[in-house]
Design a protein around this motif. Structure first.
Motif, PDB file in Angstrom:
ATOM      1  N   THR A 121     -49.456   0.543 -36.488  1.00  0.00           N
ATOM      2  CA  THR A 121     -49.320   1.108 -34.754  1.00  0.00           C
ATOM      3  C   THR A 121     -48.236   1.751 -34.409  1.00  0.00           C
ATOM      4  OG1 THR A 121     -47.410  -0.385 -34.884  1.00  0.00           O
ATOM      5  CG2 THR A 121     -49.067  -1.428 -35.025  1.00  0.00           C
ATOM      6  N   ILE A 122     -49.043   2.207 -33.358  1.00  0.00           N
ATOM      7  CA  ILE A 122     -48.638   3.759 -32.256  1.00  0.00           C
ATOM      8  C   ILE A 122     -48.467   3.364 -31.175  1.00  0.00           C
ATOM      9  CG2 ILE A 122     -48.013   6.055 -31.422  1.00  0.00           C
ATOM     10  CD1 ILE A 122     -48.665   7.120 -34.469  1.00  0.00           C
ATOM     11  N   GLU A 123     -47.822   3.286 -30.689  1.00  0.00           N
ATOM     12  CA  GLU A 123     -47.529   2.654 -29.232  1.00  0.00           C
ATOM     13  C   GLU A 123     -47.398   4.412 -28.441  1.00  0.00           C
ATOM     14  OE1 GLU A 123     -45.732   0.035 -25.345  1.00  0.00           O
ATOM     15  OE2 GLU A 123     -45.625  -0.465 -27.694  1.00  0.00           O
ATOM     16  N   LYS A 139     -43.984   8.769 -28.433  1.00  0.00           N
ATOM     17  CA  LYS A 139     -45.069   8.365 -29.223  1.00  0.00           C
ATOM     18  C   LYS A 139     -43.511   6.809 -30.733  1.00  0.00           C
ATOM     19  CE  LYS A 139     -48.465  11.115 -28.951  1.00  0.00           C
ATOM     20  NZ  LYS A 139     -47.885  12.296 -27.918  1.00  0.00           N
ATOM     21  N   LYS A 140     -44.202   6.308 -30.405  1.00  0.00           N
ATOM     22  CA  LYS A 140     -42.932   5.291 -31.260  1.00  0.00           C
ATOM     23  C   LYS A 140     -44.466   4.288 -32.205  1.00  0.00           C
ATOM     24  CE  LYS A 140     -39.201   4.339 -28.451  1.00  0.00           C
ATOM     25  NZ  LYS A 140     -38.823   2.903 -27.600  1.00  0.00           N
ATOM     26  N   ARG A 199     -54.167   0.712 -33.593  1.00  0.00           N
ATOM     27  CA  ARG A 199     -54.058   0.050 -34.790  1.00  0.00           C
ATOM     28  C   ARG A 199     -54.630   0.948 -35.695  1.00  0.00           C
ATOM     29  NH1 ARG A 199     -54.680  -5.788 -32.280  1.00  0.00           N
ATOM     30  NH2 ARG A 199     -56.303  -5.593 -34.008  1.00  0.00           N
ATOM     31  N   ASP A 200     -53.955   0.761 -37.022  1.00  0.00           N
ATOM     32  CA  ASP A 200     -54.593   1.377 -38.187  1.00  0.00           C
ATOM     33  C   ASP A 200     -55.226   2.996 -37.623  1.00  0.00           C
ATOM     34  OD1 ASP A 200     -54.304  -0.583 -40.154  1.00  0.00           O
ATOM     35  OD2 ASP A 200     -55.489  -1.471 -39.149  1.00  0.00           O
ATOM     36  N   ILE A 201     -54.008   3.418 -38.138  1.00  0.00           N
ATOM     37  CA  ILE A 201     -54.117   5.291 -37.520  1.00  0.00           C
ATOM     38  C   ILE A 201     -53.761   6.577 -39.089  1.00  0.00           C
ATOM     39  CG2 ILE A 201     -53.187   6.706 -35.401  1.00  0.00           C
ATOM     40  CD1 ILE A 201     -51.270   2.965 -35.483  1.00  0.00           C
ATOM     41  N   GLY A 220     -44.912   3.151 -41.088  1.00  0.00           N
ATOM     42  CA  GLY A 220     -44.960   4.596 -41.117  1.00  0.00           C
ATOM     43  C   GLY A 220     -45.033   5.108 -42.339  1.00  0.00           C
ATOM     44  N   VAL A 221     -46.612   6.432 -42.900  1.00  0.00           N
ATOM     45  CA  VAL A 221     -46.654   6.265 -43.966  1.00  0.00           C
ATOM     46  C   VAL A 221     -46.663   8.149 -43.786  1.00  0.00           C
ATOM     47  CG1 VAL A 221     -47.730   6.647 -46.007  1.00  0.00           C
ATOM     48  CG2 VAL A 221     -48.140   4.879 -45.220  1.00  0.00           C
TER      49      VAL A 221
END
Length: 205
Positions: free
Chosen positions: A101-103, A109-110, A80-82, A114-115
């Motif tokens: 978030t990224i999983e 990697k989903k 979270r918060d990447i 995103g920015v």
């Protein structure tokens, strides 16, 4: 696989089988490494989690995150918060990526929220693409879905249902899209890509 843990202090909760490590903590498992000031490791459930300023690396990828959850059995990582920065091998631009978030399951990697920007002020970019959902492929590409393209000098953000940006070696080098407005009748706000022609010959423009 073997889990390597190093830390300044390690506290073990006998009743819950949870190890709490603090101070310069590093956990390594196969191609995954997590560095933080505090991490918790449940040796029964084989999960690791933590919050704070955390650095996560997996293979060639390295992420800064505020929260990590690692399932050692499935090797699934949730962040979270990447934030991370990627420079394609044939481009002068650095692509800065932030996400809510990224999983990561080891193959794909989903992410959400995103920015993406190549602006030199990635925390408050003058221009960026905001994606509801995206897929990140290491050294290959980023695909965004439900995207808004925003420019500080353009009053109208532009919507695109799909956006594709190559990160690997490219025959034609597409620069980050620009947003503008044409005064020609019939035209209005637009988003366009530019091509770095000289880079096609292996040189930067």
């Amino acid at each position: 696989g073997k889990v390597n843990l190093s830390a300044d202090r390690v506290f073990s909760q006998q009743d819950t089988e949870v190890i709490i490590a603090s101070g310069n903590v590093v956990i390594e498992y196969e191609d995954i490494a997590i560095s933080a000031q505090e991490l918790c490791f449940d040796t029964h459930k084989n999960i690791v989690w933590g919050t704070g300023n955390i650095l996560v690396s997996r293979g060639e990828d390295m992420f800064k995150t505020k929260h990590v959850f690692l399932d050692l059995k499935s090797k699934n990582i949730k962040l979270r918060d990447i934030s991370l920065a990627v420079q394609p091998p044939d481009s002068k631009e650095i692509l800065y990526i932030r996400a809510k978030t990224i999983e990561d399951d080891g193959t794909l990697k989903k992410g959400r929220g995103g920015v993406f920007t190549s602006c030199k002020l990635p925390k408050e970019p003058h221009y960026a693409i905001y994606s509801d959902v995206f897929e990140y492929y290491t050294n290959d590409k980023v695909i965004g879905y439900n995207n808004w393209m925003s420019n500080a000098f353009a009053f109208v953000p532009l919507y695109s249902p799909y956006y594709y940006y190559e990160l690997g070696q490219r025959d034609i080098v597409w620069n980050f899209p620009s947003i503008g407005k044409k005064e020609t009748p019939g035209w209005g706000w637009f988003a366009q890509n530019t091509i770095d022609y000289n880079n096609i010959e292996g040189k930067d423009s």
